[in-house]
Scaffold this active site. Structure first.
Site, mmCIF file in Angstrom:
data_model
loop_
_atom_site.group_PDB
_atom_site.id
_atom_site.type_symbol
_atom_site.label_atom_id
_atom_site.label_comp_id
_atom_site.label_asym_id
_atom_site.label_seq_id
_atom_site.Cartn_x
_atom_site.Cartn_y
_atom_site.Cartn_z
ATOM 1 N N ASP A 251 -29.667 14.830 6.874
ATOM 2 C CA ASP A 251 -29.713 15.843 5.816
ATOM 3 C C ASP A 251 -30.122 15.171 4.510
ATOM 4 O O ASP A 251 -30.253 13.959 4.442
ATOM 5 C CB ASP A 251 -28.361 16.545 5.661
ATOM 6 C CG ASP A 251 -27.248 15.574 5.288
ATOM 7 O OD1 ASP A 251 -27.086 15.304 4.080
ATOM 8 O OD2 ASP A 251 -26.549 15.071 6.185
ATOM 9 N N GLU B 237 -22.427 9.967 18.418
ATOM 10 C CA GLU B 237 -23.138 8.754 18.039
ATOM 11 C C GLU B 237 -22.978 7.623 19.046
ATOM 12 O O GLU B 237 -23.723 6.651 19.006
ATOM 13 C CB GLU B 237 -22.676 8.303 16.646
ATOM 14 C CG GLU B 237 -23.018 9.307 15.562
ATOM 15 C CD GLU B 237 -22.330 9.031 14.235
ATOM 16 O OE1 GLU B 237 -22.705 9.690 13.253
ATOM 17 O OE2 GLU B 237 -21.418 8.182 14.181
#
Length: 232
Positions: free
Chosen positions: A200, A13
């Site tokens: 997700d 990230e």
């Protein structure tokens, strides 16, 4: 002077942001590496906090104490809590709360931290608006939503747990650091926003979806952060 603290939970990230920074200093504290320099012409500190709420809060506090940041942005990935928010889309926080805080026996609401005087920690209005408008420019192929981020020390991959969170908190996405970073920012009176790309659906498919979409989701989130920095 404006100096933006940028927190990601995992190396994936923050690695893109570090690669694009003009780095002039690196500091290690609490087993975290803080990279200080300029990003897109803006003073910034980029750091990987590690996973979980304690890591997130500790990281935010170091940014306040050691770097005197003026704003905090938490970037990364999350699971969707709404059917219309799809993998790849981005959620910008309106507020954040701890879904695993439960002191109802003493009269507090589910998710409320005792003696804080609020249920959720409000994100900065200007940073919210900026993140949304910049996302529409830099990621025109996806949808951007504004809503509540709920956080806890659990990876959510159970449909029943997900449904309970939707009913109890009206969250837009769920992850593991945002509320802690929001909590620390609130106590230090530092404007913050959480930016989450959806990796997700936070249900029984999460274990399959997450590895496949994590990298692309993190890259979208990082691109948005870099683009918005000079406009803060």
């Amino acid at each position: 002077m404006k100096k933006i603290g940028i927190i990601g939970a995992m190396e994936l990230e923050v690695e893109v942001l570090k690669e694009r920074m003009n780095i002039r200093n690196k500091m290690e504290k609490a087993s975290m590496e803080f990279w200080e320099g300029t990003l897109n012409g803006t003073e910034a500190v980029v750091v990987r906090s590690g996973v979980g709420k304690v890591n997130g809060a500790l990281c935010a506090q170091i940014l306040c104490d050691s770097f005197a940041v003026s704003h905090i942005i938490n970037t990364g990935v999350a699971g969707s809590l709404k059917n219309e928010i799809n993998i790849g889309d981005i959620v910008v926080s309106t507020d954040a709360l701890h879904h695993d805080m439960d002191v109802r026996v003493f009269g507090y609401s589910l998710g409320e931290v005792p003696q804080m005087g609020c249920l959720a920690f409000l994100a900065d209005a200007h940073l919210q608006q900026l993140a949304v408008s910049c996302c529409k420019e830099v990621n025109p192929d996806i949808e951007v939503y504004q809503g509540r981020v709920v956080s806890g020390d659990q990876f959510i991959s159970d449909k029943k747990v997900k449904n309970d969170m939707i009913q109890n908190f009206q969250g837009f996405c769920v992850e593991m650091e945002g509320a802690a970073i929001a909590h620390a920012s609130y106590l230090n009176q530092i404007p913050f926003v959480i930016i989450r790309a959806i990796s997700d659906k936070a249900d029984d498919s999460a274990q399959v979806d997450y590895p496949s979409f994590e990298k692309a989701a993190a890259a979208r989130s990082a691109a948005l952060v870099e683009y918005m920095l000079p406009k803060i």
